[in-house]
Design an enzyme around this catalytic site. Structure first.
Site, PDB file in Angstrom:
ATOM      1  CB  SER A  63      -1.131  -0.061   1.170  1.00  0.00           C
ATOM      2  OG  SER A  63      -1.777  -0.778   0.927  1.00  0.00           O
ATOM      3  CE  LYS A  66      -3.637   0.154  -1.490  1.00  0.00           C
ATOM      4  NZ  LYS A  66      -4.232  -0.532  -0.519  1.00  0.00           N
ATOM      5  CE1 TYR A 188      -5.158  -2.129  -4.089  1.00  0.00           C
ATOM      6  CE2 TYR A 188      -5.392  -4.467  -4.078  1.00  0.00           C
ATOM      7  CZ  TYR A 188      -5.408  -3.139  -3.222  1.00  0.00           C
ATOM      8  OH  TYR A 188      -5.301  -3.176  -2.094  1.00  0.00           O
ATOM      9  CE1 TYR A 239      -3.092  -0.419   5.468  1.00  0.00           C
ATOM     10  CE2 TYR A 239      -1.104  -0.556   6.966  1.00  0.00           C
ATOM     11  CZ  TYR A 239      -1.647  -0.878   5.870  1.00  0.00           C
ATOM     12  OH  TYR A 239      -1.015  -1.173   4.723  1.00  0.00           O
ATOM     13  CB  VAL A 257       0.358  -5.778   4.415  1.00  0.00           C
ATOM     14  CG1 VAL A 257      -1.042  -5.238   5.096  1.00  0.00           C
ATOM     15  CG2 VAL A 257       0.057  -6.076   3.100  1.00  0.00           C
TER      16      VAL A 257
HETATM   17  N1  GLU Z   1      -2.456  -6.022  -1.497  1.00  0.00           N
HETATM   18  C1  GLU Z   1      -2.802  -5.739  -0.306  1.00  0.00           C
HETATM   19  C2  GLU Z   1      -4.366  -5.899  -0.180  1.00  0.00           C
HETATM   20  O1  GLU Z   1      -5.019  -5.614  -0.914  1.00  0.00           O
HETATM   21  C3  GLU Z   1      -2.366  -4.441   0.398  1.00  0.00           C
HETATM   22  C4  GLU Z   1      -2.944  -4.050   1.695  1.00  0.00           C
HETATM   23  C5  GLU Z   1      -1.980  -3.212   2.380  1.00  0.00           C
HETATM   24  O2  GLU Z   1      -0.655  -2.858   2.064  1.00  0.00           O
HETATM   25  O3  GLU Z   1      -2.553  -2.087   2.978  1.00  0.00           O
HETATM   26  O4  GLU Z   1      -4.739  -6.649   1.045  1.00  0.00           O
END
Ligand code: GLU
Length: 303
Positions: A63, A66, A188, A239, A257
């Protein structure tokens, strides 16, 4: 200040905290990563890069990606994005379904999974290739042409991506997706599976510390857009523990994550830390510890 000595000290002090966390196992390919890995890198706006430990080792950025997709969409689409996604902390887990239903398919912010799917959907409409556009951007800004997708991780994500598929289908049912669900999910999963080192990420993020100026001095974002992305990172980037992260670290940050955290020191540089063992929210335990100690020691927070 001797920044190299500082990173050496922080690594020694923070790395043992990994014992309190657990490597993400809901994506099987991530569960195989050695929890004792630890890297930290600091790229400064004047071009220096300092690092310690596994700071040149590529890991799954997940993430953290993002923050970069938000930059790419904001730069092209401006404020129009905010009709399709909010910018408030969610207070819920990053892959939660309940809030999305209550809020009629408008994700709370661009960093929870549903919001990130909207970014990818938009970038697909704008460029025809969301992953390709992001990968090129990361290669250019990091100066590392080898930045690429880990196919094994991407396949593992796709095979276990039921929640993300549910989020995407629900948004499509609300009319908040422009491209086919399968296409958005494919981009994604591959985006989350990009691998980069702490040094790559710290360099790639410098435009956020540099008020929107890219590695070659060209303007990628307006000063105000860079401020806005940093603000969203501060309030939503870690988060449903963003409040705790702000309290402890006092910097805009985006975690993943895979155990990476990118933290922006506006006007000064970018720190990236990697330690795969996570707390229950999904943030790297030793990573947050190192950043907390960094800002406490230097006083370089945004407050
Ligand atoms: N690919 C992970 C998911 O979609 C990303 C989650 C993350 O790093 O927040 O659950």
């Amino acid at each position: 200040m001797d920044l190299q000595a500082l990173l050496d000290d922080l690594a020694k002090e923070a790395a043992p905290f990994a014992a309190q966390g657990k490597v993400a196992d809901y994506i099987p390919a991530l569960a195989a990563v050695d929890p004792s890995r630890f890297g930290i890198a600091l790229a400064t706006v004047d071009g220096a890069v300092y690092g310690h430990g596994d700071w040149r080792e590529p890991f799954s950025i997940q993430s953290v990606s993002k923050a970069f997709s938000l930059a790419l969409v904001l730069a092209r689409d401006g404020e129009a994005l905010w009709r399709r996604v909010g910018r408030e902390p969610s207070g819920n887990p990053f892959n939660s379904l309940v809030q999305l239903e209550y809020e009629k398919g408008i994700p709370r912010n661009p960093f929870i999974n549903a919001g990130a799917l909207i970014l990818i959907d938009r970038l697909l409409s704008l460029t025809g290739d969301s992953l390709g556009t992001l990968r090129e951007f990361l290669r250019t800004e990091s100066g590392n042409p080898a930045v690429d997708v880990d196919r094994e991780v991407a396949a593992s994500e796709a095979a276990h991506g039921h929640r993300n598929a549910a989020l995407a289908h629900f948004m499509a049912s609300c009319g908040n997706l422009e491209n086919p669900v399968e296409r958005v999910l494919d981009h994604y999963f591959r985006q989350c599976s990009l691998t980069m080192s702490c040094a790559d990420l710290a360099r790639a993020g410098l435009f956020l510390a540099n008020h929107g100026l890219g590695a070659d001095g060209s303007r990628l974002l307006t000063r105000s857009e860079a401020k806005r992305i940093n603000s969203i990172m501060l309030t939503c980037g870690t988060y449903d523990a963003a409040g705790d992260f702000a309290y402890r670290v006092g910097l805009p940050g985006k975690s993943g994550v895979g155990g990476g955290i990118l933290a922006v020191l506006p006007g000064r540089g970018v720190l990236c830390v990697w330690s795969p063992a996570l707390d229950t929210h999904g943030n790297s335990v030793a990573g947050v510890e190192a950043l907390d100690r960094f800002t406490t020691r230097t006083g370089w927070s945004v407050f």
